[in-house]
Design an enzyme around this catalytic site. Sequence first.
Site, short mmCIF file in Angstrom:
data_model
loop_
_atom_site.label_atom_id
_atom_site.label_comp_id
_atom_site.label_asym_id
_atom_site.label_seq_id
_atom_site.Cartn_x
_atom_site.Cartn_y
_atom_site.Cartn_z
N LYS A 100 0.85 -1.19 0.00
CA LYS A 100 0.00 0.00 0.00
C LYS A 100 0.89 1.23 0.00
O LYS A 100 1.69 1.43 0.90
CB LYS A 100 -0.90 0.00 1.23
CG LYS A 100 -1.85 1.20 1.31
CD LYS A 100 -2.55 1.28 2.65
CE LYS A 100 -3.50 0.14 2.87
NZ LYS A 100 -4.26 0.30 4.14
N ASP A 198 -13.79 1.01 11.38
CA ASP A 198 -13.94 1.12 9.92
C ASP A 198 -14.29 -0.23 9.32
O ASP A 198 -13.74 -0.62 8.29
CB ASP A 198 -12.66 1.69 9.30
CG ASP A 198 -12.92 2.33 7.94
OD1 ASP A 198 -14.10 2.63 7.64
OD2 ASP A 198 -11.97 2.54 7.18
#
EC number: 2.7.11.1
Length: 376
Positions: A100, A198
């Site tokens: 990422k 989340d």
Amino acid sequence: MGWFLCSGKSNKKSKKKQNKKPIDPISSTSEKSKLNSSVDVKKEASKDGGSDRIAAQTFAFRDLAAATKNFRADCLLGEGGFGRVYKGRLESNNQVVAIKQLDRNGLQGNREFLVEVLMLSLLHHPNLVNLIGYCADGDQRLLVYEYMPLGSLEDHLHDLPPDKKRLDWNTRMKIAAGAAKGLEYLHDKANPPVIYRDLKCSNILLGEDYHPKLSDFGLAKLGPVGDKTHVSTRVMGTYGYCAPEYAMTGQLTLKSDVYSFGVVLLEIITGRKAIDNSKTAGEHNLVAWARPLFKERKKFPQMADPMLQGQYPVRGLYQALAVAAMCVQEQPNMRPLIADVVTALSYLASQKYDPESQPVQAFRMGSSTPRTRREQ
């Protein structure tokens, strides 16, 4: 580590970059200066007494560039508000990984980067994604994870191409139970407890044989301890998944995660998105659509994903919907503990449905009101 204000529209990572903004305005100049400043993860962690427990490997930027063939487009796995995720192969040990790369011009700052590294360095469970290492060279911020070959749960539920295999009932219950176990570890096994904050379909990644793992911990918060009942914080998360009391007051509890899990479970059962503006008026919000149907058991078959083509156990559907209904109760004290959710879903996952020997329910593709009949 993506984050949204609890309003707006959720888009699929691989198709459109998500517009993520916190509720409190933060100047982009301030965030850029934070991101461009060098960060020593272990030094920062030592302030909390955790540096000696960080097992994550540190990588040089050049090594990760080499692993992704200089971040070539054909290595791109997906894109979100945090930046891009690439598939790579580490030259040192030939391991396939997901890398990422945080967007240097985005709102993802050093704090969320540090939270992700610290959380995943200190928390380990079969249903949490493994962090292999990180890179903090100059203004570069990259995270290296184990590669999850089947992508995210979102990839298998929404906007599927015609040739893609649909998830069957057994696989859906397996994924739901596994994701709940990951959340149970954060709530009940971690000390102090961790609020994920989340939970959504795009953050549930799937390994071989559809084994689910929770990912993206940049928004995670340590839960309340002692006499405290909640943690007060800025309202951040994803529209459609945020618990109503958290969205209104900023008071975050473990039950906030339970609400988000209920939304995910509804998505798994119905095949609908948490927020879908392509639906008719009154059906944009999944929970708002489901609540009236929860009150009439005879309407439960209307809530089954048409893509299941009637291949689900009626009792299992009713029980799974009952769990989802409890999780998305408006009052947090009415929601179950995640441990109880795990117990219920583990039982459902153990009850294997065989369409060859069990009844198949009649359905009409494209209709939200399938007729129910029993066939042997």
